[in-house]
Design an enzyme around this catalytic site. Structure first.
Site, PDB file in Angstrom:
ATOM      1  N   ASP A 105       0.846  -1.199   0.000  1.00 30.93           N
ATOM      2  CA  ASP A 105       0.000   0.000   0.000  1.00 30.93           C
ATOM      3  C   ASP A 105       0.880   1.248   0.000  1.00 30.93           C
ATOM      4  OD1 ASP A 105      -2.179  -1.634   0.145  1.00 30.93           O
ATOM      5  OD2 ASP A 105      -2.477  -1.378   2.307  1.00 30.93           O
TER       6      ASP A 105
HETATM    7  N1  URA Z   1      -1.429  -5.776   3.866  1.00 32.94           N
HETATM    8  C1  URA Z   1      -1.863  -4.494   3.830  1.00 32.94           C
HETATM    9  O1  URA Z   1      -2.918  -4.161   4.363  1.00 32.94           O
HETATM   10  N2  URA Z   1      -1.092  -3.606   3.212  1.00 32.94           N
HETATM   11  C2  URA Z   1       0.075  -3.895   2.620  1.00 32.94           C
HETATM   12  O2  URA Z   1       0.744  -3.017   2.063  1.00 32.94           O
HETATM   13  C3  URA Z   1       0.517  -5.236   2.659  1.00 32.94           C
HETATM   14  C4  URA Z   1      -0.256  -6.162   3.291  1.00 32.94           C
END
Ligand code: URA
Length: 241
Positions: A105
């Site tokens: 993310d």
């Molecule tokens: N899970 C999430 O919520 N975000 C990420 O970036 C990776 C795994």
């Protein structure tokens, strides 16, 4: 393989830079100045130097990056800065193009692998072999042992029940757990965020520390990167078998 292609896939020069350097006698093949940019060479055996520097042939490139916050896991984006934008021009213009192996993310930090080896990337993320990925997390509300057990067993994240995973609670002096490590063997969109929400909690920080056999190099500050070492590439290949 054409000499100008060799120089471009090794991120040494663009095709037009290669042509210019050849005309200037700055590209040597086996010790002799190349006369033409379209000269056929054997990339495995030819000794090529570009402006006095030896050019090493590698079929694929592998980059370990410490992804900082606020950068998207994409090769291009009309509005946002991407992980590829953090690399120098010669790596950005590699062909095939480098791309992130899996996604983090925008606000997640930590270990990001970029490669142009599509086959290996696909294998590492395919459901059957999906490599383990470990994250350090911080949460807004204390995470109980019961929460951790529920997360490990699997929680519903909107019509999908997560596969078993590992959760390690890091308990503070006051006995509360506001951070820990979680290891997933799959990778659904926003998975950890949604898993914590399923336990009525919220992620406040998330950082990936491990991806399959790779661990984030502590020498890399957020935004920094380095090429993978030969033994790291071999370990990734073994993990993708
Ligand atoms: N899970 C999430 O919520 N975000 C990420 O970036 C990776 C795994």
């Amino acid at each position: 393989m054409r000499l100008d292609k060799f120089l471009s896939i090794t991120a040494t020069a663009t095709r037009s830079e290669a042509a210019k350097a050849v005309r200037a006698g700055e590209v040597l093949v086996d010790g002799e100045a190349a006369k033409k940019a379209d000269l056929q060479i054997d990339p495995e055996t030819a000794t090529v130097t570009f402006r006095g520097r030896a050019v090493t042939y590698r079929q694929y490139t592998y980059v370990m990056m410490h992804k900082p916050q606020g950068v998207v896991s994409a090769t291009e984006d009309g509005r946002e800065q991407t992980v590829l934008d953090l690399l120098p021009a010669e790596l950005q213009r590699l062909r095939p193009t480098l791309f992130p192996c899996g996604r983090l993310d925008k606000n997640t930090t930590g270990l990001m692998l970029l490669t142009n080896n599509g086959t290996l990337s696909h294998r590492l993320l395919a459901p059957a072999r999906h490599v383990d990925k470990t994250y350090h997390f911080r949460v807004k509300f204390p995470l109980s042992a019961e929460d951790a057990a529920a997360l490990e067993a699997g929680v519903d994240i909107g019509g999908y029940v997560t596969a078993p995973c590992r959760v390690e609670r890091l308990v503070a002096e006051d006995g509360a757990c506001r951070e820990g490590m979680i290891t997933l063997h799959e990778g659904k969109y926003h998975q950890i965020k949604l898993m914590m929400e399923a336990r009525h909690n919220q992620i406040t920080a998330l950082a990936r520390t491990d991806f399959g056999p790779l661990s984030l190099d502590p020498a890399l500050a957020p935004g920094q990167w380095r090429l993978l070492r030969a033994e790291e590439i071999a370990a990734l290949e073994a993990a993708g078998k």
